[in-house]
Design a protein around this motif. Structure first.
Motif, PDB file in Angstrom:
ATOM      1  N   PRO A 197       0.793  -1.224   0.000  1.00 60.55           N
ATOM      2  CA  PRO A 197       0.000   0.000   0.000  1.00 60.55           C
ATOM      3  C   PRO A 197       0.830   1.280   0.000  1.00 60.55           C
ATOM      4  O   PRO A 197       0.271   2.364   0.066  1.00 60.55           O
ATOM      5  CB  PRO A 197      -0.795  -0.117   1.288  1.00 60.55           C
ATOM      6  N   ASN A 198       2.163   1.199  -0.061  1.00 62.09           N
ATOM      7  CA  ASN A 198       2.998   2.406  -0.019  1.00 62.09           C
ATOM      8  C   ASN A 198       3.423   2.852  -1.406  1.00 62.09           C
ATOM      9  O   ASN A 198       4.492   3.423  -1.576  1.00 62.09           O
ATOM     10  CB  ASN A 198       4.232   2.163   0.852  1.00 62.09           C
ATOM     11  N   VAL A 200       6.306   7.455   0.380  1.00 60.15           N
ATOM     12  CA  VAL A 200       4.888   7.482   0.726  1.00 60.15           C
ATOM     13  C   VAL A 200       4.736   6.859   2.103  1.00 60.15           C
ATOM     14  O   VAL A 200       5.263   5.780   2.376  1.00 60.15           O
ATOM     15  CB  VAL A 200       4.045   6.709  -0.310  1.00 60.15           C
ATOM     16  N   GLU A 201       4.005   7.564   2.956  1.00 60.36           N
ATOM     17  CA  GLU A 201       3.796   7.119   4.331  1.00 60.36           C
ATOM     18  C   GLU A 201       2.304   6.962   4.582  1.00 60.36           C
ATOM     19  O   GLU A 201       1.513   7.808   4.183  1.00 60.36           O
ATOM     20  CB  GLU A 201       4.390   8.155   5.282  1.00 60.36           C
ATOM     21  N   ARG A 202       1.949   5.880   5.228  1.00 56.41           N
ATOM     22  CA  ARG A 202       0.545   5.665   5.587  1.00 56.41           C
ATOM     23  C   ARG A 202       0.327   6.176   6.999  1.00 56.41           C
ATOM     24  O   ARG A 202       1.166   6.012   7.859  1.00 56.41           O
ATOM     25  CB  ARG A 202       0.199   4.202   5.482  1.00 56.41           C
ATOM     26  N   GLN A 203      -0.825   6.808   7.219  1.00 53.46           N
ATOM     27  CA  GLN A 203      -1.144   7.340   8.539  1.00 53.46           C
ATOM     28  C   GLN A 203      -2.638   7.197   8.800  1.00 53.46           C
ATOM     29  O   GLN A 203      -3.397   6.854   7.897  1.00 53.46           O
ATOM     30  CB  GLN A 203      -0.700   8.788   8.673  1.00 53.46           C
ATOM     31  N   GLY A 210      -3.760   3.607   8.689  1.00 60.00           N
ATOM     32  CA  GLY A 210      -3.448   3.083   7.370  1.00 60.00           C
ATOM     33  C   GLY A 210      -4.418   3.470   6.279  1.00 60.00           C
ATOM     34  O   GLY A 210      -4.336   2.971   5.166  1.00 60.00           O
ATOM     35  N   LEU A 211      -5.346   4.377   6.571  1.00 59.42           N
ATOM     36  CA  LEU A 211      -6.349   4.764   5.584  1.00 59.42           C
ATOM     37  C   LEU A 211      -5.898   5.916   4.687  1.00 59.42           C
ATOM     38  O   LEU A 211      -6.378   6.039   3.565  1.00 59.42           O
ATOM     39  CB  LEU A 211      -7.662   5.136   6.283  1.00 59.42           C
ATOM     40  N   ARG A 212      -5.018   6.765   5.187  1.00 60.55           N
ATOM     41  CA  ARG A 212      -4.567   7.925   4.415  1.00 60.55           C
ATOM     42  C   ARG A 212      -3.102   7.758   4.051  1.00 60.55           C
ATOM     43  O   ARG A 212      -2.318   7.240   4.826  1.00 60.55           O
ATOM     44  CB  ARG A 212      -4.743   9.199   5.230  1.00 60.55           C
ATOM     45  N   LYS A 213      -2.742   8.241   2.867  1.00 61.93           N
ATOM     46  CA  LYS A 213      -1.349   8.233   2.432  1.00 61.93           C
ATOM     47  C   LYS A 213      -0.911   9.671   2.214  1.00 61.93           C
ATOM     48  O   LYS A 213      -1.710  10.513   1.813  1.00 61.93           O
ATOM     49  CB  LYS A 213      -1.190   7.471   1.110  1.00 61.93           C
ATOM     50  N   ARG A 214       0.377   9.916   2.482  1.00 62.74           N
ATOM     51  CA  ARG A 214       0.917  11.241   2.196  1.00 62.74           C
ATOM     52  C   ARG A 214       2.393  11.108   1.859  1.00 62.74           C
ATOM     53  O   ARG A 214       3.045  10.136   2.224  1.00 62.74           O
ATOM     54  CB  ARG A 214       0.681  12.205   3.331  1.00 62.74           C
TER      55      ARG A 214
END
Length: 110
Positions: free
Chosen positions: A34-35, A65-68, A71-75
């Motif tokens: 997912p990254n 890319v980091e999930r936060q 784990g629902l949002r990526k930035r």
């Protein structure tokens, strides 16, 4: 090249020749989901703002890319390194302070 979000970014590449729709970020290395990078990340990516504010040839950007938020949002996260003074840059928009010194500080004159 202009990103899907409308900002100029030297690392974004889009190939639309003869109906192709290939888009990629050449700063973020390809990663497995997912990254992985997606064009929607361009909306909140700090890289276009950093490159517009600071064009130092000694500064090297690294992005991932980091999930936060569960784990629902990526930035996109960015770190910068100055090759001239061999140190991490705390504020990439401003720079390390050695390559292009600021002649005076606002707090000193007022």
């Amino acid at each position: 090249m202009r990103t899907p979000a409308g900002a100029e970014c030297p690392f974004f590449y889009g190939n639309y020749y003869r109906g192709r729709n290939q888009e990629e970020c050449r700063l973020i290395s390809p990663a497995a989901p997912p990254n992985n990078w997606a064009p929607t990340l361009c909306r909140t990516c700090p890289v276009p703002r950093i490159t517009q504010a600071n064009a130092c040839e000694h500064m090297v950007l690294r992005a991932w890319v980091e999930r936060q938020w569960l784990g629902l949002r990526k930035r996109v996260r960015v770190s910068a390194f100055c090759q001239k003074v061999h140190q991490e840059v705390a504020h990439p928009e401003v720079g390390c302070g050695e390559c292009h010194p600021i002649p005076f500080s606002i707090s000193e004159h007022g």
